[in-house]
Design a protein around this motif. Structure first.
Motif, PDB file in Angstrom:
ATOM      1  N   SER A 195     -41.205   4.112  26.996  1.00 29.51           N
ATOM      2  CA  SER A 195     -42.510   4.442  27.584  1.00 29.51           C
ATOM      3  C   SER A 195     -42.676   5.943  27.670  1.00 29.51           C
ATOM      4  O   SER A 195     -41.707   6.673  27.905  1.00 29.51           O
ATOM      5  CB  SER A 195     -42.657   3.859  28.996  1.00 29.51           C
ATOM      6  OG  SER A 195     -43.039   2.520  28.975  1.00 29.51           O
ATOM      7  N   TYR A 249     -47.789  -4.411  26.334  1.00 32.09           N
ATOM      8  CA  TYR A 249     -46.842  -3.832  27.290  1.00 32.09           C
ATOM      9  C   TYR A 249     -45.385  -4.134  26.952  1.00 32.09           C
ATOM     10  O   TYR A 249     -44.512  -3.926  27.777  1.00 32.09           O
ATOM     11  CB  TYR A 249     -47.134  -4.357  28.703  1.00 32.09           C
ATOM     12  CG  TYR A 249     -48.486  -3.965  29.225  1.00 32.09           C
ATOM     13  CD1 TYR A 249     -48.780  -2.646  29.519  1.00 32.09           C
ATOM     14  CD2 TYR A 249     -49.479  -4.925  29.405  1.00 32.09           C
ATOM     15  CE1 TYR A 249     -50.028  -2.278  29.985  1.00 32.09           C
ATOM     16  CE2 TYR A 249     -50.735  -4.572  29.883  1.00 32.09           C
ATOM     17  CZ  TYR A 249     -51.005  -3.252  30.173  1.00 32.09           C
ATOM     18  OH  TYR A 249     -52.241  -2.894  30.633  1.00 32.09           O
ATOM     19  N   HIS A 270     -42.604  -6.355  29.696  1.00 34.47           N
ATOM     20  CA  HIS A 270     -42.849  -5.206  30.566  1.00 34.47           C
ATOM     21  C   HIS A 270     -41.668  -5.011  31.510  1.00 34.47           C
ATOM     22  O   HIS A 270     -41.259  -5.930  32.217  1.00 34.47           O
ATOM     23  CB  HIS A 270     -44.128  -5.442  31.361  1.00 34.47           C
ATOM     24  CG  HIS A 270     -44.557  -4.280  32.192  1.00 34.47           C
ATOM     25  ND1 HIS A 270     -45.022  -3.106  31.643  1.00 34.47           N
ATOM     26  CD2 HIS A 270     -44.582  -4.113  33.531  1.00 34.47           C
ATOM     27  CE1 HIS A 270     -45.323  -2.257  32.618  1.00 34.47           C
ATOM     28  NE2 HIS A 270     -45.066  -2.852  33.773  1.00 34.47           N
ATOM     29  N   THR A 276     -37.295  -8.474  34.309  1.00 43.36           N
ATOM     30  CA  THR A 276     -37.741  -8.206  32.947  1.00 43.36           C
ATOM     31  C   THR A 276     -37.389  -9.369  32.026  1.00 43.36           C
ATOM     32  O   THR A 276     -36.242  -9.826  31.994  1.00 43.36           O
ATOM     33  CB  THR A 276     -37.085  -6.924  32.402  1.00 43.36           C
ATOM     34  OG1 THR A 276     -37.366  -5.841  33.283  1.00 43.36           O
ATOM     35  CG2 THR A 276     -37.597  -6.600  31.013  1.00 43.36           C
ATOM     36  N   ASP A 308     -43.003   0.035  30.173  1.00 43.64           N
ATOM     37  CA  ASP A 308     -42.861  -0.184  31.618  1.00 43.64           C
ATOM     38  C   ASP A 308     -44.147   0.205  32.335  1.00 43.64           C
ATOM     39  O   ASP A 308     -44.171   0.357  33.528  1.00 43.64           O
ATOM     40  CB  ASP A 308     -41.668   0.587  32.181  1.00 43.64           C
ATOM     41  CG  ASP A 308     -41.939   2.072  32.344  1.00 43.64           C
ATOM     42  OD1 ASP A 308     -42.830   2.606  31.665  1.00 43.64           O
ATOM     43  OD2 ASP A 308     -41.270   2.694  33.161  1.00 43.64           O
TER      44      ASP A 308
END
Length: 308
Positions: A195, A249, A270, A276, A308
């Protein structure tokens, strides 16, 4: 030479080097999921023992596949490369621009060249290694993150030293400045950027003990990483993690086991600590025999990593 100062005087801005991923050199595609029937994929690169640079596409499927890919000979001196950042490739009139950062011996270099449509180094733009500085002998990981969006730019570099200290630099074109360091990462085997926003970067990292963590690093100073456990065991066999976007995501994650020269693919939801979702997709076709591996990535405005 002070390690923190080695990147500081680099004359090339990272933001200018971020480029398209689906180019003439091996077409290493950014992982995408624009429709349910389009499989996610990522661009996997390597440096061979002979000094060639390779490009393959790893695609989710049953089983997941690794393309034969392409190879450009003579990019590096044999055995010189220890660590690389992600590389980028941008189409040009005759082929593609290639750019990345590389540690050779104890020095960091900015690496650029052009490749022709036929897959050879373009003689009109020589294979260039611009030395940034020394003091890199003990570094085991290197990555860059360039964010471009909403009329805001941020270019950041991270280096992990073998004593577990992570260093950070930010670009203020045309130079770099040290913006912090943090200790406590000595157990990490590999880390992959999943990310990036204007205000933080997040890595997914595995440890020698087999745990899997996210490491979120806010852009603010002082540098204070936020470490969150995702899994407590099962990830110790991977010497290299490569990640790319999958869906809105999610993340497509490739784990490379150098002992068996194998790659295993995962669909990661995500990032949310132990909650997760991680879906193992299986062992990919093909092998990963080369000593150094890296990710091929697209331009900043296309590289919307948001795992994330």
């Amino acid at each position: 030479m002070n390690t923190r100062r080695t990147i500081l005087h680099a004359s090339l801005a990272l933001a200018s080097a971020a480029v398209l991923g689906a180019a003439a050199f091996g077409t290493p595609a950014q992982a995408t999921s624009t429709a349910t029937n389009v499989a996610c994929s990522l661009g996997a690169g390597s440096v061979t023992a002979a000094g060639a640079q390779t490009s393959s596409q790893v695609t989710a499927g049953a089983p997941p596949t690794k393309s034969t890919g392409q190879s450009v000979a003579g990019v590096y001196q044999p055995g010189n490369v220890r660590v690389t950042s992600s590389y980028t490739t941008e189409p040009n009139i005759s082929g593609a621009d290639i750019a990345g950062w590389v540690i050779q011996g104890g020095s960091l270099y900015r690496h650029t060249y052009w490749v022709t449509g036929g897959g050879d180094i373009d003689p009109s733009v020589p294979n260039s290694f611009k030395r940034v500085g020394g003091g890199w002998t003990s570094f085991i990981a290197l990555e860059t993150s360039a964010y471009e969006g909403q009329n805001r730019l941020r270019a950041t570099a991270y280096g992990l030293r073998n004593d577990g200290t992570m260093f950070r630099w930010n670009n203020s074109a045309p130079s770099w400045r040290a913006t912090g360091s943090a200790a406590g990462f000595s157990s990490i085997k590999s880390m992959a950027l999943i990310s990036k926003t204007y205000t933080y970067d997040t890595f997914l990292a595995n440890t020698r003990g087999g745990a899997l963590y996210t490491i979120r690093i806010p852009a603010a100073s002082p540098m204070k990483p936020i470490v969150t456990k995702v899994r407590s065991s099962g990830w110790q066999s991977f010497e290299k993690l490569i990640a790319s976007k999958c869906g809105q995501y999610g993340t497509l994650l490739l784990g490379i086991d150098k002992d068996t020269k194998s790659g295993f693919l995962y669909a990661v939801g995500h990032a949310n600590g132990a909650s997760t979702v991680i879906n193992p997709l299986g062992k990919t076709t093909g092998t990963y025999p080369d000593p150094t591996n890296f990710r091929w990535g697209p331009a900043n405005y296309l590289d919307n990593l948001n795992g994330d």
